[in-house]
Design a protein around this motif. Structure first.
Motif, PDB file in Angstrom:
ATOM      1  N   ILE A   1      -6.673 -18.255  -8.566  1.00 38.54           N
ATOM      2  CA  ILE A   1      -6.485 -17.713  -7.214  1.00 38.54           C
ATOM      3  C   ILE A   1      -5.324 -16.724  -7.197  1.00 38.54           C
ATOM      4  CG2 ILE A   1      -5.790 -18.315  -4.853  1.00 38.54           C
ATOM      5  CD1 ILE A   1      -7.364 -20.989  -5.330  1.00 38.54           C
ATOM      6  N   MET A   2      -4.240 -17.062  -7.851  1.00 38.71           N
ATOM      7  CA  MET A   2      -3.077 -16.173  -7.873  1.00 38.71           C
ATOM      8  C   MET A   2      -3.364 -14.901  -8.657  1.00 38.71           C
ATOM      9  SD  MET A   2      -0.581 -17.278  -6.016  1.00 38.71           S
ATOM     10  CE  MET A   2      -1.914 -17.513  -4.862  1.00 38.71           C
ATOM     11  N   PHE A   3      -4.175 -14.992  -9.709  1.00 39.29           N
ATOM     12  CA  PHE A   3      -4.527 -13.796 -10.472  1.00 39.29           C
ATOM     13  C   PHE A   3      -5.316 -12.833  -9.589  1.00 39.29           C
ATOM     14  CE2 PHE A   3      -6.982 -11.277 -13.496  1.00 39.29           C
ATOM     15  CZ  PHE A   3      -5.966 -10.849 -14.338  1.00 39.29           C
ATOM     16  N   ILE A   4      -6.231 -13.365  -8.794  1.00 41.48           N
ATOM     17  CA  ILE A   4      -6.988 -12.531  -7.856  1.00 41.48           C
ATOM     18  C   ILE A   4      -6.027 -11.903  -6.844  1.00 41.48           C
ATOM     19  CG2 ILE A   4      -8.720 -12.586  -6.001  1.00 41.48           C
ATOM     20  CD1 ILE A   4     -10.089 -14.854  -7.689  1.00 41.48           C
ATOM     21  N   GLN A   5      -5.054 -12.672  -6.370  1.00 39.04           N
ATOM     22  CA  GLN A   5      -4.042 -12.155  -5.441  1.00 39.04           C
ATOM     23  C   GLN A   5      -3.251 -11.027  -6.096  1.00 39.04           C
ATOM     24  OE1 GLN A   5      -2.723 -11.906  -2.530  1.00 39.04           O
ATOM     25  NE2 GLN A   5      -0.622 -11.353  -3.008  1.00 39.04           N
ATOM     26  N   VAL A   6      -2.875 -11.196  -7.361  1.00 38.97           N
ATOM     27  CA  VAL A   6      -2.107 -10.177  -8.081  1.00 38.97           C
ATOM     28  C   VAL A   6      -2.901  -8.881  -8.172  1.00 38.97           C
ATOM     29  CG1 VAL A   6      -1.236  -9.546 -10.377  1.00 38.97           C
ATOM     30  CG2 VAL A   6      -0.602 -11.734  -9.355  1.00 38.97           C
ATOM     31  N   ILE A   7      -4.178  -8.972  -8.478  1.00 40.97           N
ATOM     32  CA  ILE A   7      -5.020  -7.770  -8.561  1.00 40.97           C
ATOM     33  C   ILE A   7      -5.044  -7.060  -7.205  1.00 40.97           C
ATOM     34  CG2 ILE A   7      -7.364  -6.915  -8.966  1.00 40.97           C
ATOM     35  CD1 ILE A   7      -5.874  -7.911 -11.503  1.00 40.97           C
ATOM     36  N   SER A   8      -5.188  -7.824  -6.134  1.00 40.60           N
ATOM     37  CA  SER A   8      -5.180  -7.262  -4.787  1.00 40.60           C
ATOM     38  C   SER A   8      -3.834  -6.594  -4.488  1.00 40.60           C
ATOM     39  CB  SER A   8      -5.464  -8.379  -3.767  1.00 40.60           C
ATOM     40  OG  SER A   8      -5.232  -7.943  -2.461  1.00 40.60           O
ATOM     41  N   GLU A   9      -2.763  -7.257  -4.848  1.00 41.10           N
ATOM     42  CA  GLU A   9      -1.428  -6.708  -4.608  1.00 41.10           C
ATOM     43  C   GLU A   9      -1.189  -5.451  -5.435  1.00 41.10           C
ATOM     44  OE1 GLU A   9       2.333  -8.695  -6.022  1.00 41.10           O
ATOM     45  OE2 GLU A   9       2.424  -9.106  -3.861  1.00 41.10           O
ATOM     46  N   GLU A  10      -1.705  -5.418  -6.658  1.00 39.68           N
ATOM     47  CA  GLU A  10      -1.537  -4.231  -7.498  1.00 39.68           C
ATOM     48  C   GLU A  10      -2.209  -3.018  -6.872  1.00 39.68           C
ATOM     49  OE1 GLU A  10      -2.923  -5.437 -11.358  1.00 39.68           O
ATOM     50  OE2 GLU A  10      -0.935  -6.191 -11.919  1.00 39.68           O
ATOM     51  N   ARG A  11      -3.362  -3.222  -6.255  1.00 41.06           N
ATOM     52  CA  ARG A  11      -4.038  -2.109  -5.562  1.00 41.06           C
ATOM     53  C   ARG A  11      -3.164  -1.586  -4.425  1.00 41.06           C
ATOM     54  NH1 ARG A  11      -8.716  -5.507  -4.935  1.00 41.06           N
ATOM     55  NH2 ARG A  11      -9.609  -5.678  -6.986  1.00 41.06           N
ATOM     56  N   ARG A  12      -2.575  -2.514  -3.663  1.00 36.96           N
ATOM     57  CA  ARG A  12      -1.711  -2.107  -2.548  1.00 36.96           C
ATOM     58  C   ARG A  12      -0.479  -1.381  -3.063  1.00 36.96           C
ATOM     59  NH1 ARG A  12       2.906  -3.493  -0.608  1.00 36.96           N
ATOM     60  NH2 ARG A  12       3.070  -5.436  -1.757  1.00 36.96           N
ATOM     61  N   LEU A  13       0.135  -1.897  -4.115  1.00 38.12           N
ATOM     62  CA  LEU A  13       1.317  -1.249  -4.670  1.00 38.12           C
ATOM     63  C   LEU A  13       0.989   0.146  -5.193  1.00 38.12           C
ATOM     64  CD1 LEU A  13       2.890  -4.319  -6.482  1.00 38.12           C
ATOM     65  CD2 LEU A  13       3.863  -3.080  -4.531  1.00 38.12           C
ATOM     66  N   HIS A  14      -0.172   0.298  -5.779  1.00 37.99           N
ATOM     67  CA  HIS A  14      -0.595   1.626  -6.244  1.00 37.99           C
ATOM     68  C   HIS A  14      -0.742   2.580  -5.061  1.00 37.99           C
ATOM     69  CE1 HIS A  14      -3.335   4.757  -7.760  1.00 37.99           C
ATOM     70  NE2 HIS A  14      -2.539   4.651  -8.812  1.00 37.99           N
ATOM     71  N   ARG A  15      -1.328   2.100  -3.959  1.00 38.91           N
ATOM     72  CA  ARG A  15      -1.458   2.934  -2.758  1.00 38.91           C
ATOM     73  C   ARG A  15      -0.083   3.278  -2.186  1.00 38.91           C
ATOM     74  NH1 ARG A  15      -5.460  -0.746  -1.399  1.00 38.91           N
ATOM     75  NH2 ARG A  15      -4.029  -1.780   0.028  1.00 38.91           N
TER      76      ARG A  15
END
Length: 159
Positions: free
Chosen positions: A129-143
């Motif tokens: 679950i946290m890995f999925i959260q990290v991927i989501s957060e990485e997209r936001r950080l990239h934006r």
């Protein structure tokens, strides 16, 4: 209102990561006795838990003081105010997710201490679950941070 959201973020993190997840691991393991004779695995487990908590606490304090924000962000929903700056130094020079790394080490230590396979299953589910959260957060950080974040990713591991 900002202070309330900060406090809420810290309390939610404390309850979820330090309280609820170990409780789930303990319950899933059949509620084993906490205090039995100390074995080498217990020393390793407590060392991992202590190091994990210290890394997570260092990251939270660093994020608050330098990043002027709070770590509680869940799948793109801001639970508490986000940091205003990309964090790349302090604990973030170790890896891109030092708070989560600390939490995972703490919970892995707890699973070792319990020494029951259901605790490991709970840990793996939490990690997933946290890995999925990290991927989501990485997209936001990239934006949010664009090329600065891309460059940081090139030089710093995820975990």
């Amino acid at each position: 209102m900002k202070h309330f959201r900060d406090i809420l973020g810290y309390l939610l993190g404390l309850l979820l990561f330090v309280g609820l997840m170990p409780a789930l691991m303990w319950l899933a393991s059949g509620r084993p006795a906490f205090w039995v004779e100390v074995a080498a695995k217990d020393v390793v487990a407590w060392g991992m838990m202590l190091c994990g908590l210290l890394l997570s606490i260092w990251t939270i304090v660093y994020m608050k003081l330098r990043g002027k924000g709070n770590p509680m962000d869940a799948f793109g929903h801001e639970v508490a105010p986000r940091t205003q700056h990309l964090m790349t130094d302090g604990p973030y020079r170790l890896n891109r997710n030092p708070m989560l790394t600390g939490t995972l080490a703490y919970l892995a230590g707890f699973a070792i201490w319990l020494w029951h396979w259901p605790a490991v299953i709970v840990w793996v589910l939490f990690f997933t679950i946290m890995f999925i959260q990290v991927i989501s957060e990485e997209r936001r950080l990239h934006r949010d941070f664009g090329e600065e974040y891309k460059e940081y990713c090139r030089h710093t591991r995820r975990f």
